[in-house]
Design a protein around this motif. Sequence first.
Motif, PDB file in Angstrom:
ATOM      1  N   THR A   2      -5.143  -5.313  -2.952  1.00  0.00           N
ATOM      2  CA  THR A   2      -6.166  -5.958  -3.769  1.00  0.00           C
ATOM      3  C   THR A   2      -5.743  -6.006  -5.227  1.00  0.00           C
ATOM      4  OG1 THR A   2      -7.844  -5.096  -2.264  1.00  0.00           O
ATOM      5  CG2 THR A   2      -8.590  -5.934  -4.405  1.00  0.00           C
ATOM      6  N   ARG A   3      -5.990  -7.134  -5.848  1.00  0.00           N
ATOM      7  CA  ARG A   3      -5.681  -7.267  -7.271  1.00  0.00           C
ATOM      8  C   ARG A   3      -6.658  -6.410  -8.088  1.00  0.00           C
ATOM      9  NH1 ARG A   3      -6.455 -12.708 -10.990  1.00  0.00           N
ATOM     10  NH2 ARG A   3      -6.252 -11.638 -12.981  1.00  0.00           N
ATOM     11  N   THR A   4      -6.117  -5.748  -9.107  1.00  0.00           N
ATOM     12  CA  THR A   4      -6.943  -4.930  -9.993  1.00  0.00           C
ATOM     13  C   THR A   4      -7.272  -5.705 -11.262  1.00  0.00           C
ATOM     14  OG1 THR A   4      -5.039  -3.977 -11.148  1.00  0.00           O
ATOM     15  CG2 THR A   4      -5.759  -2.886  -9.129  1.00  0.00           C
ATOM     16  N   ASP A   5      -8.264  -5.198 -11.990  1.00  0.00           N
ATOM     17  CA  ASP A   5      -8.677  -5.865 -13.223  1.00  0.00           C
ATOM     18  C   ASP A   5      -7.573  -5.854 -14.276  1.00  0.00           C
ATOM     19  OD1 ASP A   5     -11.132  -6.394 -12.138  1.00  0.00           O
ATOM     20  OD2 ASP A   5     -12.098  -4.618 -12.991  1.00  0.00           O
ATOM     21  N   SER A   6      -6.677  -4.859 -14.191  1.00  0.00           N
ATOM     22  CA  SER A   6      -5.606  -4.767 -15.179  1.00  0.00           C
ATOM     23  C   SER A   6      -4.464  -5.738 -14.911  1.00  0.00           C
ATOM     24  CB  SER A   6      -5.050  -3.337 -15.202  1.00  0.00           C
ATOM     25  OG  SER A   6      -4.510  -3.000 -13.925  1.00  0.00           O
ATOM     26  N   ALA A   7      -4.452  -6.356 -13.725  1.00  0.00           N
ATOM     27  CA  ALA A   7      -3.394  -7.306 -13.392  1.00  0.00           C
ATOM     28  C   ALA A   7      -3.684  -8.652 -14.054  1.00  0.00           C
ATOM     29  CB  ALA A   7      -3.294  -7.463 -11.879  1.00  0.00           C
ATOM     30  N   PRO A   8      -2.717  -9.203 -14.774  1.00  0.00           N
ATOM     31  CA  PRO A   8      -2.979 -10.442 -15.510  1.00  0.00           C
ATOM     32  C   PRO A   8      -3.112 -11.681 -14.636  1.00  0.00           C
ATOM     33  CG  PRO A   8      -0.687  -9.797 -15.749  1.00  0.00           C
ATOM     34  CD  PRO A   8      -1.378  -8.673 -15.038  1.00  0.00           C
ATOM     35  N   GLY A   9      -2.581 -11.660 -13.423  1.00  0.00           N
ATOM     36  CA  GLY A   9      -2.658 -12.813 -12.531  1.00  0.00           C
ATOM     37  C   GLY A   9      -1.427 -13.699 -12.652  1.00  0.00           C
ATOM     38  N   LEU A  10      -1.172 -14.480 -11.605  1.00  0.00           N
ATOM     39  CA  LEU A  10       0.011 -15.335 -11.581  1.00  0.00           C
ATOM     40  C   LEU A  10      -0.015 -16.435 -12.631  1.00  0.00           C
ATOM     41  CD1 LEU A  10       0.864 -15.701  -7.786  1.00  0.00           C
ATOM     42  CD2 LEU A  10       2.067 -14.386  -9.529  1.00  0.00           C
ATOM     43  N   PRO A  11      -1.147 -17.078 -12.930  1.00  0.00           N
ATOM     44  CA  PRO A  11      -1.111 -18.124 -13.974  1.00  0.00           C
ATOM     45  C   PRO A  11      -0.574 -17.608 -15.310  1.00  0.00           C
ATOM     46  CG  PRO A  11      -3.142 -18.285 -12.713  1.00  0.00           C
ATOM     47  CD  PRO A  11      -2.466 -17.022 -12.263  1.00  0.00           C
ATOM     48  N   ALA A  12      -0.958 -16.391 -15.692  1.00  0.00           N
ATOM     49  CA  ALA A  12      -0.455 -15.831 -16.955  1.00  0.00           C
ATOM     50  C   ALA A  12       1.045 -15.573 -16.862  1.00  0.00           C
ATOM     51  CB  ALA A  12      -1.204 -14.546 -17.284  1.00  0.00           C
ATOM     52  N   SER A 106      10.598 -12.222 -16.235  1.00  0.00           N
ATOM     53  CA  SER A 106       9.377 -12.798 -15.673  1.00  0.00           C
ATOM     54  C   SER A 106       9.595 -13.494 -14.338  1.00  0.00           C
ATOM     55  CB  SER A 106       8.749 -13.781 -16.664  1.00  0.00           C
ATOM     56  OG  SER A 106       9.697 -14.741 -17.081  1.00  0.00           O
ATOM     57  N   LEU A 107      10.844 -13.506 -13.858  1.00  0.00           N
ATOM     58  CA  LEU A 107      11.143 -14.118 -12.567  1.00  0.00           C
ATOM     59  C   LEU A 107      11.408 -13.064 -11.495  1.00  0.00           C
ATOM     60  CD1 LEU A 107      11.482 -16.928 -11.246  1.00  0.00           C
ATOM     61  CD2 LEU A 107      13.895 -16.875 -11.925  1.00  0.00           C
ATOM     62  N   THR A 108      11.294 -11.796 -11.828  1.00  0.00           N
ATOM     63  CA  THR A 108      11.571 -10.720 -10.881  1.00  0.00           C
ATOM     64  C   THR A 108      10.415 -10.504  -9.908  1.00  0.00           C
ATOM     65  OG1 THR A 108      10.636  -9.058 -12.371  1.00  0.00           O
ATOM     66  CG2 THR A 108      13.019  -9.502 -12.555  1.00  0.00           C
ATOM     67  N   PHE A 109      10.731  -9.845  -8.790  1.00  0.00           N
ATOM     68  CA  PHE A 109       9.681  -9.461  -7.851  1.00  0.00           C
ATOM     69  C   PHE A 109       8.681  -8.549  -8.533  1.00  0.00           C
ATOM     70  CE2 PHE A 109       7.794  -6.423  -4.954  1.00  0.00           C
ATOM     71  CZ  PHE A 109       7.263  -7.243  -3.970  1.00  0.00           C
ATOM     72  N   ARG A 110       9.165  -7.639  -9.367  1.00  0.00           N
ATOM     73  CA  ARG A 110       8.248  -6.703 -10.014  1.00  0.00           C
ATOM     74  C   ARG A 110       7.234  -7.440 -10.884  1.00  0.00           C
ATOM     75  NH1 ARG A 110       9.613  -1.183 -13.485  1.00  0.00           N
ATOM     76  NH2 ARG A 110       7.430  -0.727 -14.035  1.00  0.00           N
ATOM     77  N   ALA A 111       7.684  -8.429 -11.642  1.00  0.00           N
ATOM     78  CA  ALA A 111       6.752  -9.195 -12.475  1.00  0.00           C
ATOM     79  C   ALA A 111       5.726  -9.904 -11.604  1.00  0.00           C
ATOM     80  CB  ALA A 111       7.526 -10.196 -13.329  1.00  0.00           C
ATOM     81  N   TRP A 112       6.196 -10.496 -10.499  1.00  0.00           N
ATOM     82  CA  TRP A 112       5.296 -11.198  -9.573  1.00  0.00           C
ATOM     83  C   TRP A 112       4.284 -10.222  -8.973  1.00  0.00           C
ATOM     84  CZ3 TRP A 112       4.811 -10.439  -4.249  1.00  0.00           C
ATOM     85  CH2 TRP A 112       4.133 -11.441  -3.531  1.00  0.00           C
ATOM     86  N   PHE A 113       4.749  -9.036  -8.585  1.00  0.00           N
ATOM     87  CA  PHE A 113       3.879  -8.038  -7.968  1.00  0.00           C
ATOM     88  C   PHE A 113       2.858  -7.510  -8.973  1.00  0.00           C
ATOM     89  CE2 PHE A 113       2.679  -3.796  -6.678  1.00  0.00           C
ATOM     90  CZ  PHE A 113       2.538  -3.882  -5.305  1.00  0.00           C
ATOM     91  N   GLU A 114       3.314  -7.091 -10.151  1.00  0.00           N
ATOM     92  CA  GLU A 114       2.401  -6.510 -11.132  1.00  0.00           C
ATOM     93  C   GLU A 114       1.392  -7.523 -11.643  1.00  0.00           C
ATOM     94  OE1 GLU A 114       4.519  -4.553 -14.248  1.00  0.00           O
ATOM     95  OE2 GLU A 114       4.999  -2.803 -13.006  1.00  0.00           O
ATOM     96  N   ALA A 115       1.777  -8.797 -11.689  1.00  0.00           N
ATOM     97  CA  ALA A 115       0.838  -9.825 -12.142  1.00  0.00           C
ATOM     98  C   ALA A 115      -0.372  -9.900 -11.220  1.00  0.00           C
ATOM     99  CB  ALA A 115       1.530 -11.184 -12.212  1.00  0.00           C
ATOM    100  N   GLN A 116      -0.171  -9.555  -9.954  1.00  0.00           N
ATOM    101  CA  GLN A 116      -1.267  -9.660  -8.982  1.00  0.00           C
ATOM    102  C   GLN A 116      -1.968  -8.327  -8.711  1.00  0.00           C
ATOM    103  OE1 GLN A 116       0.052 -12.589  -5.610  1.00  0.00           O
ATOM    104  NE2 GLN A 116       1.890 -11.593  -6.418  1.00  0.00           N
ATOM    105  N   PHE A 117      -1.196  -7.231  -8.734  1.00  0.00           N
ATOM    106  CA  PHE A 117      -1.753  -5.960  -8.272  1.00  0.00           C
ATOM    107  C   PHE A 117      -1.729  -4.857  -9.324  1.00  0.00           C
ATOM    108  CE2 PHE A 117       0.514  -8.070  -4.677  1.00  0.00           C
ATOM    109  CZ  PHE A 117      -0.607  -8.594  -4.068  1.00  0.00           C
ATOM    110  N   GLY A 118      -1.055  -5.075 -10.439  1.00  0.00           N
ATOM    111  CA  GLY A 118      -1.070  -4.098 -11.526  1.00  0.00           C
ATOM    112  C   GLY A 118       0.033  -3.068 -11.471  1.00  0.00           C
ATOM    113  N   GLY A 119       0.203  -2.349 -12.585  1.00  0.00           N
ATOM    114  CA  GLY A 119       1.263  -1.375 -12.715  1.00  0.00           C
ATOM    115  C   GLY A 119       1.080  -0.150 -11.844  1.00  0.00           C
ATOM    116  N   GLU A 120      -0.159   0.284 -11.625  1.00  0.00           N
ATOM    117  CA  GLU A 120      -0.376   1.458 -10.789  1.00  0.00           C
ATOM    118  C   GLU A 120       0.028   1.190  -9.344  1.00  0.00           C
ATOM    119  OE1 GLU A 120      -4.319   2.931 -11.094  1.00  0.00           O
ATOM    120  OE2 GLU A 120      -4.203   3.354 -13.254  1.00  0.00           O
ATOM    121  N   ALA A 121      -0.265  -0.004  -8.879  1.00  0.00           N
ATOM    122  CA  ALA A 121       0.131  -0.358  -7.516  1.00  0.00           C
ATOM    123  C   ALA A 121       1.652  -0.397  -7.400  1.00  0.00           C
ATOM    124  CB  ALA A 121      -0.469  -1.703  -7.122  1.00  0.00           C
ATOM    125  N   TRP A 122       2.323  -0.876  -8.461  1.00  0.00           N
ATOM    126  CA  TRP A 122       3.787  -0.884  -8.443  1.00  0.00           C
ATOM    127  C   TRP A 122       4.322   0.544  -8.381  1.00  0.00           C
ATOM    128  CZ3 TRP A 122       7.983  -3.674  -7.620  1.00  0.00           C
ATOM    129  CH2 TRP A 122       9.214  -3.194  -8.072  1.00  0.00           C
TER     130      TRP A 122
END
Length: 496
Positions: A2-12, A106-122
């Motif tokens: 689940t995406r968290t509130d701290s995740a900026p989202g893919l559009p950003a 900004s093209l890495t998997f980590r950037a894609w993942f954190e944008a949706q689920f946040g740093g804690e999930a990473w």
Amino acid sequence: MTRTDSAPGLPALEQRLRHDLLMLNWRARAWLPQRSHAGQPVIDVLIIGAGQAGLAASMALAQQGIRSVLLDRAPPDHEGPWATTARMETLRSPKELTGPALGVPSLTFRAWFEAQFGGEAWAALDKIPRLQWMDYLRWYRRVTEADVRNGHVVTAVRPRSDGLVEVEVDAAHGQAQAGARTACWFARRVVLATGRDGLGGPQIPAFMQGVERSRWAHSSDALDYATLRGQRVGVVGAGSSAMDSAATALECGAASVDLLVRRPDLPRINKSKGSGVPGLTHGHHALPPEWKWRIRHYINTTQVPPPHGSTLRVSRHPNAFFHLGCPVERVEAVGDALHVHTPRGTFALDFLIVSTGFAIDWSQKPEYAPFAAHVRTWGDRFRPPPGDADQELADSPDLGPVFEFQQRTPGGCPGLERIHCFCYPAALSHGTVSGDIPAISDGARRLATGLAGLFYVEDVEHHFQVLQDYAEPELLGDEWTPADTALRVLADRCLD
């Protein structure tokens, strides 16, 4: 997840990526002369395969201002093995590896993942789930604007002596898009980004000859494992794909799974992981042939162990049985069962999964028949020391510095060097930079910069003419006022 509130989202993230690529001047200005042949445009680089290697190559070429088109037989979003024949739960590679990102954060998997689920999930993530990696590659394709033509099956690749490669394409399953129904394509360079089995296919042991095909499968086959419910399943091999196949069969309700392992013990150490340093990535292709062979042969003979998690995924089932030192000698059908004979006895099974890897076998790639017999192999150029024979290495193509095939007999196949092998069989010549996640960006850059150089040399007369014709003034003539020099120099009388 689940995406968290701290995740900026893919559009950003995508906005940030666009800015990053702008700052890097990515998608550089096109500079190659446009060509046509037989009334149709010639593609600068035609890439066969739109998996992670093909996508990385396309993006690296874009940085050099070179347009590419990718052809893939799969339907959209199903390129490569990740959502089709791969069965591991997670990738083997550490999550921190940047894969095909080509140095763009900004093209890495980590950037894609954190944008949706946040740093804690990473931070909590152990390994990358296989299907999530496929989702990332789908996003990668979209944001890099890769020109992929799905449903396009290459049926023949023909090198020519006129600077072109002719590629026959069956686009009967292609989408309605410009050029999708073209039966014959022309390209200046062709890149084979066709994965682990890029120059062949499954390696089928001799003991499977004559066994009805409906009663067994190779681990790379598209198989509905739900059909194995209640069956006695045998798995030949103990590599990662064998463990993944065994686990999938057990999870789908197989009555039992017997793993038949030739070796008396499973390998414990992943030697290739221990060799993964930047020096090898960038230096392997420059090593003497003796060292290239020695390194790759050592890794082959020590073998890569199955991942820790994949092995536990099998052994946690009480109906999984590991038989070590138990090579298969022959297989025969007896009534409704398969009798699998080994030195330790005969197993009665309902279905057999053969996990014996892949072979370089041109007969399994009929589309390469126009040039296959002319490809120079390592077996043609190198004789290993006694005891170091290795058929996989001997069959590997002896590639040039830009992954290009070389002719076995000079003049035997003009234009062969215009076909570039950017898939696993390039490993002996270039190291593992043409398919595996850790160094795929390094390989893509080497391919793209090499192709840029080859194009310039080939078109040098054109570029020299462009140089001569260049007439954009830097100065207009009104940027200064000519001085009255006579007022600034010593008068003649002052010199007496």
